[in-house]
Design a protein around this motif. Structure first.
Motif, mmCIF file in Angstrom:
data_model
loop_
_atom_site.group_PDB
_atom_site.id
_atom_site.type_symbol
_atom_site.label_atom_id
_atom_site.label_comp_id
_atom_site.label_asym_id
_atom_site.label_seq_id
_atom_site.Cartn_x
_atom_site.Cartn_y
_atom_site.Cartn_z
ATOM 1 N N VAL A 200 27.960 4.492 24.124
ATOM 2 C CA VAL A 200 26.512 4.626 24.265
ATOM 3 C C VAL A 200 26.209 5.491 25.474
ATOM 4 O O VAL A 200 26.990 5.559 26.431
ATOM 5 C CB VAL A 200 25.808 3.256 24.416
ATOM 6 C CG1 VAL A 200 25.997 2.409 23.170
ATOM 7 C CG2 VAL A 200 26.303 2.518 25.665
ATOM 8 N N THR A 217 19.924 2.246 26.976
ATOM 9 C CA THR A 217 21.098 2.630 26.205
ATOM 10 C C THR A 217 20.686 3.258 24.881
ATOM 11 O O THR A 217 19.734 2.807 24.232
ATOM 12 C CB THR A 217 22.002 1.411 25.913
ATOM 13 O OG1 THR A 217 21.231 0.394 25.266
ATOM 14 C CG2 THR A 217 22.583 0.854 27.198
ATOM 15 N N PRO A 219 22.654 5.305 21.277
ATOM 16 C CA PRO A 219 23.945 5.573 20.643
ATOM 17 C C PRO A 219 24.509 6.925 21.069
ATOM 18 O O PRO A 219 23.763 7.901 21.257
ATOM 19 C CB PRO A 219 23.615 5.560 19.149
ATOM 20 C CG PRO A 219 22.364 4.759 19.033
ATOM 21 C CD PRO A 219 21.584 5.040 20.293
ATOM 22 N N CYS A 220 25.798 6.987 21.244
ATOM 23 C CA CYS A 220 26.494 8.219 21.601
ATOM 24 C C CYS A 220 27.526 8.515 20.514
ATOM 25 O O CYS A 220 28.340 7.647 20.182
ATOM 26 C CB CYS A 220 27.182 8.070 22.949
ATOM 27 S SG CYS A 220 28.285 9.431 23.403
ATOM 28 N N PHE A 268 25.112 -2.257 25.159
ATOM 29 C CA PHE A 268 25.945 -1.545 24.192
ATOM 30 C C PHE A 268 25.685 -2.078 22.784
ATOM 31 O O PHE A 268 25.475 -1.311 21.837
ATOM 32 C CB PHE A 268 27.406 -1.740 24.593
ATOM 33 C CG PHE A 268 28.427 -1.084 23.697
ATOM 34 C CD1 PHE A 268 28.941 0.154 24.013
ATOM 35 C CD2 PHE A 268 28.898 -1.729 22.553
ATOM 36 C CE1 PHE A 268 29.906 0.745 23.210
ATOM 37 C CE2 PHE A 268 29.836 -1.156 21.743
ATOM 38 C CZ PHE A 268 30.353 0.091 22.068
ATOM 39 N N ALA A 271 22.237 -1.105 21.385
ATOM 40 C CA ALA A 271 22.138 0.302 20.983
ATOM 41 C C ALA A 271 22.845 0.566 19.657
ATOM 42 O O ALA A 271 22.362 1.340 18.831
ATOM 43 C CB ALA A 271 22.709 1.203 22.071
ATOM 44 N N LEU A 272 23.976 -0.080 19.429
ATOM 45 C CA LEU A 272 24.767 0.193 18.225
ATOM 46 C C LEU A 272 24.442 -0.745 17.073
ATOM 47 O O LEU A 272 24.833 -0.484 15.929
ATOM 48 C CB LEU A 272 26.259 0.132 18.558
ATOM 49 C CG LEU A 272 26.761 1.219 19.508
ATOM 50 C CD1 LEU A 272 28.270 1.161 19.624
ATOM 51 C CD2 LEU A 272 26.327 2.610 19.048
#
Length: 292
Positions: A200, A217, A219-220, A268, A271-272
């Motif tokens: 993230v 946060t 998503p990355c 984390f 965000a996901l």
């Protein structure tokens, strides 16, 4: 449950934690969903006699928030023949920024330019060599606390004069790092059992983007480069379960900042969403370790 009570050696699992936060509750729920029995062990009530002895647990997940207690508990439990995740070695390395830096550098991973000065006076010379702007960080600490950005020598002299007046000898060791010109964010990657669960972005209004300090946060997208660096960083410090912090410089090059042995994953997970269940994956990993 007291570690000093008389128990035969057993195959149980313990979760070591003096504070039960949102992440610990997620882990407890994951144990229950999988039907895995465990004991919550509050470190504040524990004491360990010297000498090898049996415990009711063969496997311990170390979620103790206090670094000193986490490290000493891991040592005591290991001496009593319990397997601790993360190990005492990993806990001690991750809990010290300079030891983490050395481990990452030895593994050949890209890191910001970093120096350890043994006195505040030496830190001024180190900063002159490194160049401004720069950061000084405490050797032991989390959540971005006590990290100070320095933009010139005058600011450094004022801060280091204060550092020199602190009573603790360890406080006089100054961890100096270049201030990387990053694009307003950093990256938190979570690794469990040598596998990247995801990553993230953490964004904030200042140099520090920690979720505990109000960072947000997002998503990355994971790439082979990010995956490789995160997994290698966790391996470099010997951590089974790790939160790896990375930053991008203005050219997009990834640098590894640090590795956290006690992963806080609420931001984390938010965000996901349902892409990954961190607590479930940790419990799954522990199950595999228990079967070895």
């Amino acid at each position: 449950m007291s570690a000093t009570a008389e128990h035969p050696g057993g195959g149980g699992i313990a979760v070591l934690a003096s504070r039960v936060g949102a992440d610990e509750k997620r882990l407890f729920d994951a144990f229950d969903r999988r039907g895995v029995a465990f004991d919550h062990v509050d470190t504040r009530a524990q004491w360990f006699p010297a000498g090898r002895r049996a415990l009711p647990w063969s496997l311990v997940l170390n979620r103790e928030i206090g670094q000193a207690r986490a490290a000493y508990a891991a040592r005591c439990l290991t001496a009593a023949c319990a397997e601790v995740v993360n190990s005492a070695d990993a806990t001690e390395v991750c809990g010290d920024k300079w030891r983490t830096t050395l481990a990452l550098r030895t593994a050949g991973l890209p890191i910001p330019r970093t120096t350890l000065a043994l006195t505040p006076q030496a830190a001024l010379a180190a900063l002159d060599s490194l160049g401004y702007p720069a950061l000084i960080k405490p050797l032991v600490g989390s959540w971005g606390r006590l990290i100070v950005p320095l933009h010139d020598r005058a600011a450094a002299e004022g801060v280091l004069e204060y550092v020199g007046a602190l009573p603790s000898p360890q406080s006089h060791l100054v961890y100096v790092q270049e201030l990387v010109d990053k694009p307003g964010r950093d990256i938190r990657a979570v690794v469990v059992g040598g596998e990247l669960l995801g990553a993230v972005y953490r964004t904030g209004e200042s140099t520090r983007t920690n979720v505990a300090l109000g960072g947000r946060t997002l998503p990355c997208e994971t790439t082979p480069e990010l995956t490789g660096l995160a997994v290698e960083a966790a391996a470099a410090v010997g951590a089974d379960i790790a939160g790896v912090d990375l930053i991008e410089d203005r050219d997009g090059r990834l640098l590894v900042l640090e590795v956290n042995h006690r992963v806080e994953f609420s931001g984390f997970q938010s965000a996901l969403g349902d892409r990954v269940d961190v607590a479930d994956r940790i419990v799954e990993h522990l199950g595999k370790r228990a079967q070895r």
